[in-house]
Scaffold this motif. Sequence first.
Motif, PDB file in Angstrom:
ATOM      1  N   ALA A 126       0.812  -1.223   0.000  1.00 30.06           N
ATOM      2  CA  ALA A 126       0.000   0.000   0.000  1.00 30.06           C
ATOM      3  C   ALA A 126       0.841   1.268   0.000  1.00 30.06           C
ATOM      4  CB  ALA A 126      -0.934   0.000   1.206  1.00 30.06           C
ATOM      5  N   GLY A 127       2.145   1.147   0.130  1.00 25.23           N
ATOM      6  CA  GLY A 127       2.995   2.336   0.167  1.00 25.23           C
ATOM      7  C   GLY A 127       2.764   3.173   1.413  1.00 25.23           C
ATOM      8  N   CYS A 128       2.664   2.513   2.547  1.00 22.39           N
ATOM      9  CA  CYS A 128       2.366   3.223   3.800  1.00 22.39           C
ATOM     10  C   CYS A 128       3.582   3.985   4.308  1.00 22.39           C
ATOM     11  CB  CYS A 128       1.880   2.238   4.862  1.00 22.39           C
ATOM     12  SG  CYS A 128       0.303   1.464   4.460  1.00 22.39           S
ATOM     13  N   LYS A 129       3.296   5.106   4.977  1.00 20.30           N
ATOM     14  CA  LYS A 129       4.333   5.934   5.593  1.00 20.30           C
ATOM     15  C   LYS A 129       4.217   5.960   7.118  1.00 20.30           C
ATOM     16  CE  LYS A 129       6.220   7.544   1.756  1.00 20.30           C
ATOM     17  NZ  LYS A 129       7.620   7.230   1.374  1.00 20.30           N
ATOM     18  N   ALA A 130       3.106   5.441   7.634  1.00 18.07           N
ATOM     19  CA  ALA A 130       2.896   5.413   9.083  1.00 18.07           C
ATOM     20  C   ALA A 130       1.899   4.302   9.400  1.00 18.07           C
ATOM     21  CB  ALA A 130       2.369   6.754   9.581  1.00 18.07           C
ATOM     22  N   GLY A 203      -9.689 -11.556   0.173  1.00 16.61           N
ATOM     23  CA  GLY A 203      -9.105 -12.890   0.159  1.00 16.61           C
ATOM     24  C   GLY A 203      -8.157 -13.103  -0.999  1.00 16.61           C
ATOM     25  N   GLY A 204      -6.991 -13.620  -0.717  1.00 21.89           N
ATOM     26  CA  GLY A 204      -5.999 -13.889  -1.758  1.00 21.89           C
ATOM     27  C   GLY A 204      -5.131 -15.057  -1.380  1.00 21.89           C
ATOM     28  N   THR A 205      -4.249 -15.418  -2.265  1.00 23.03           N
ATOM     29  CA  THR A 205      -3.343 -16.527  -2.016  1.00 23.03           C
ATOM     30  C   THR A 205      -2.417 -16.182  -0.855  1.00 23.03           C
ATOM     31  OG1 THR A 205      -3.411 -16.974  -4.366  1.00 23.03           O
ATOM     32  CG2 THR A 205      -1.719 -18.086  -3.111  1.00 23.03           C
ATOM     33  N   THR A 206      -2.070 -17.177  -0.069  1.00 21.30           N
ATOM     34  CA  THR A 206      -1.209 -16.976   1.089  1.00 21.30           C
ATOM     35  C   THR A 206       0.040 -16.192   0.702  1.00 21.30           C
ATOM     36  OG1 THR A 206      -1.995 -19.010   2.089  1.00 21.30           O
ATOM     37  CG2 THR A 206       0.086 -18.154   2.889  1.00 21.30           C
ATOM     38  N   GLY A 207       0.298 -15.126   1.479  1.00 18.28           N
ATOM     39  CA  GLY A 207       1.525 -14.373   1.298  1.00 18.28           C
ATOM     40  C   GLY A 207       1.502 -13.379   0.157  1.00 18.28           C
ATOM     41  N   ALA A 208       0.445 -13.338  -0.640  1.00 17.09           N
ATOM     42  CA  ALA A 208       0.373 -12.427  -1.784  1.00 17.09           C
ATOM     43  C   ALA A 208      -0.684 -11.358  -1.500  1.00 17.09           C
ATOM     44  CB  ALA A 208       0.034 -13.190  -3.054  1.00 17.09           C
ATOM     45  N   PRO A 209      -0.288 -10.131  -1.172  1.00 17.03           N
ATOM     46  CA  PRO A 209      -1.258  -9.091  -0.845  1.00 17.03           C
ATOM     47  C   PRO A 209      -2.223  -8.838  -2.001  1.00 17.03           C
ATOM     48  CG  PRO A 209       0.956  -8.411  -0.201  1.00 17.03           C
ATOM     49  CD  PRO A 209       1.106  -9.671  -1.016  1.00 17.03           C
ATOM     50  N   LYS A 210      -3.495  -8.698  -1.670  1.00 20.11           N
ATOM     51  CA  LYS A 210      -4.528  -8.414  -2.657  1.00 20.11           C
ATOM     52  C   LYS A 210      -5.323  -7.216  -2.154  1.00 20.11           C
ATOM     53  CE  LYS A 210      -8.182 -10.710  -5.347  1.00 20.11           C
ATOM     54  NZ  LYS A 210      -9.016 -11.927  -5.447  1.00 20.11           N
ATOM     55  N   GLY A 405     -20.798   1.293 -12.188  1.00 21.57           N
ATOM     56  CA  GLY A 405     -21.345   2.534 -11.662  1.00 21.57           C
ATOM     57  C   GLY A 405     -20.377   3.204 -10.720  1.00 21.57           C
ATOM     58  N   PRO A 406     -20.837   4.252 -10.029  1.00 18.57           N
ATOM     59  CA  PRO A 406     -19.946   5.012  -9.143  1.00 18.57           C
ATOM     60  C   PRO A 406     -19.406   4.238  -7.958  1.00 18.57           C
ATOM     61  CG  PRO A 406     -21.955   6.238  -9.643  1.00 18.57           C
ATOM     62  CD  PRO A 406     -22.170   4.843 -10.116  1.00 18.57           C
ATOM     63  N   ASN A 407     -20.017   3.079  -7.651  1.00 23.16           N
ATOM     64  CA  ASN A 407     -19.552   2.273  -6.521  1.00 23.16           C
ATOM     65  C   ASN A 407     -18.404   1.336  -6.883  1.00 23.16           C
ATOM     66  OD1 ASN A 407     -21.435   0.930  -8.152  1.00 23.16           O
ATOM     67  ND2 ASN A 407     -22.107  -0.435  -6.524  1.00 23.16           N
ATOM     68  N   VAL A 408     -18.129   1.151  -8.167  1.00 18.56           N
ATOM     69  CA  VAL A 408     -17.117   0.184  -8.591  1.00 18.56           C
ATOM     70  C   VAL A 408     -15.714   0.766  -8.441  1.00 18.56           C
ATOM     71  CG1 VAL A 408     -16.201  -1.144 -10.533  1.00 18.56           C
ATOM     72  CG2 VAL A 408     -18.670  -1.048 -10.121  1.00 18.56           C
ATOM     73  N   ALA A 409     -14.861   0.022  -7.749  1.00 21.06           N
ATOM     74  CA  ALA A 409     -13.513   0.485  -7.419  1.00 21.06           C
ATOM     75  C   ALA A 409     -12.623   0.561  -8.661  1.00 21.06           C
ATOM     76  CB  ALA A 409     -12.889  -0.436  -6.375  1.00 21.06           C
ATOM     77  N   ALA A 410     -11.435   1.087  -8.446  1.00 23.61           N
ATOM     78  CA  ALA A 410     -10.480   1.306  -9.537  1.00 23.61           C
ATOM     79  C   ALA A 410      -9.604   0.085  -9.793  1.00 23.61           C
ATOM     80  CB  ALA A 410      -9.606   2.514  -9.219  1.00 23.61           C
ATOM     81  N   GLY A 411     -10.061  -1.086  -9.389  1.00 25.59           N
ATOM     82  CA  GLY A 411      -9.289  -2.297  -9.613  1.00 25.59           C
ATOM     83  C   GLY A 411      -8.379  -2.609  -8.448  1.00 25.59           C
ATOM     84  N   TYR A 412      -7.536  -3.624  -8.644  1.00 26.89           N
ATOM     85  CA  TYR A 412      -6.586  -4.028  -7.620  1.00 26.89           C
ATOM     86  C   TYR A 412      -5.284  -3.247  -7.771  1.00 26.89           C
ATOM     87  CZ  TYR A 412      -9.801  -7.966  -7.128  1.00 26.89           C
ATOM     88  OH  TYR A 412     -10.920  -8.729  -6.937  1.00 26.89           O
ATOM     89  N   SER A 413      -4.543  -3.157  -6.670  1.00 32.89           N
ATOM     90  CA  SER A 413      -3.267  -2.445  -6.731  1.00 32.89           C
ATOM     91  C   SER A 413      -2.285  -3.149  -7.664  1.00 32.89           C
ATOM     92  CB  SER A 413      -2.665  -2.316  -5.322  1.00 32.89           C
ATOM     93  OG  SER A 413      -2.485  -3.606  -4.735  1.00 32.89           O
ATOM     94  N   ASP A 414      -2.433  -4.448  -7.803  1.00 32.53           N
ATOM     95  CA  ASP A 414      -1.672  -5.214  -8.791  1.00 32.53           C
ATOM     96  C   ASP A 414      -2.570  -5.440  -9.998  1.00 32.53           C
ATOM     97  OD1 ASP A 414      -0.285  -6.993 -10.346  1.00 32.53           O
ATOM     98  OD2 ASP A 414      -0.105  -8.555  -8.815  1.00 32.53           O
TER      99      ASP A 414
END
Length: 603
Positions: A126-130, A203-210, A405-414
Amino acid sequence: MIRSEEDVRAIEAQPFAEVYPQRSPWDILRHQAEVRPDAVAIRYLHDATDPKRDELVTYADFAGRVMGAAKVFRSLGVTADSAVAILTQHTVYGEVALWGAQVAGRACTINPMLKPEHIAGLIEAAGCKAVVIMGVNDELNYWDSVVPALREAGITLPILACDADQPSPGADGVFEEMIAAADGPDIVPEGDETALAGYYHTGGTTGAPKLVQHMRLNEAHVARSCAIMHDLGPDDVVVNGFPLFHVAGAFVYGLSTLSAGGTLVVPGRLGMRNAAFMGSIWKQVERLGITVIGVVPTILATLKATPVDADISSLKWLLTGGSPLPTELADAAEKQVGVPVRNILGMTECAGTIAVEPVHGPRTPMSCGLRLPFTEVAVFGETDGDADPTKRLGAGETGIVALRGPNVAAGYSDPARNVGTFLDGGWLVSGDLGMIDAEGRLFITGRKKDVIIRGAHNIDPQMIEDALLAHPEVSTAAAVGMPDAYAGELPVVFAELRAGSTVSEAELIDFLKGRIDDPVALPKRIGMVEAMPVTPVGKIFKPTLRAEAIRWAVAATADKLGVDATVEVDDKLATRVKVPGSDVEKMKDALAGMPISLTVMAA
């Protein structure tokens, strides 16, 4: 007032900007702070047995704390293209951190019960800074295990403690104190309504951030739409015990109530697992003037079994979602509590809501309700096993459910994960099989996407299968959901062992404990099979395994009750249970929460 598809269309005849004047969560909170500064936004129950300890936060105070949090995060280097990781329960300062992170940059709410190495992967992705983590306390203390593990995993970011009852070793600051000391000019969020607001893991494969990427408008649209469909207003008092890392807690019940100017009742760190709160639920309704309770079907089953011992005339609705709603459970809850039950269908990839049963419309058995205003819900046919938008099906035809519609997200970070889920044309494929009737109501009839729903948690079967296949004596593995009257579904897995293997179920469970990141995904049972059922082309045929899991669940319930039961499951998983006539009602009641097509009859 929404009752039907025609009412949804009437709303759509108005300009979008008039129906949705606030296009981000911060716009919603700031607006409410301006128009009703002294109204109570959150009532937080520190101790459900002691009303004097209730914490009341007004809209003006809440907005002030959110802006203070944004200043803290900006001072730690959080900008529009970075994020804050938030690992808290649903608390006042969990809410403050969530919305403050979105003002300064982006929020990444994370289930603190995940394994630390998985949490670390999400923080990095996620590119977190804190990081904000709930500090040491006597109710639910994960600080002492998670923080050292994150440091060991290489997380060097500032880690702030919040909602602690005592000092939290290794904290880089106390969040509440830092907010109180924050100064300088207010922060103006960068970007417009399409800017990324937050990351939600799914939910994603073990160890692979989704991570799902929410835009500001996704969250604001769902919040306001749910308020419209649920007819929420300033006088509503809504119980929200969902965690903030779940879209229902953040948007479906949380931000929706705040968008209407109502009051959120948060039942302490433990949420709906707060025994003191749940044990006195009807007295709490009377004391607080609660009008709406948001639950998953498992909690609805608890309410159904709890005798009403107070004046609950303020209560208007019971709202539920997160997993399929069994009709018998809804009927029994309405009879017991005396108020309507209404269903919601959602997923993380659309900020929590696909369809809603409007509270002023009828409850239709097995229906998830109507689409949100300014959205489309469609049913598609398939091409080579995938949803095909060029094969849109008509009313009453069954296919793969999709929406846009307006509720649909911008996809996955990958972006590689978008294939088959986020399609060209703005379509999001839900993974459910369903149909839309002539009145515009959506019905889910099965699953195309292989997912197990435990409570409100989605579990990827592949995560379990991959982990089990790492065992040298397992040749094939297949995980499915076993119906459960409390949790909706529990994960179970079937294993085909290598020739001559003597490994036991207990040994395989122990093997999985060290390989599955999310504790709720650990299988409750492992069934050994001589040969997996397969399709003519050699794919594992999971309906056969699901049928066996249904037999397990019903047989276990019958054994617990001491009832002699015969279980028949057909090829569509419709289940017939035959018991002695005197045990029919007892068996019906025990199985009522299971999300299966079920008939209990006298033998």
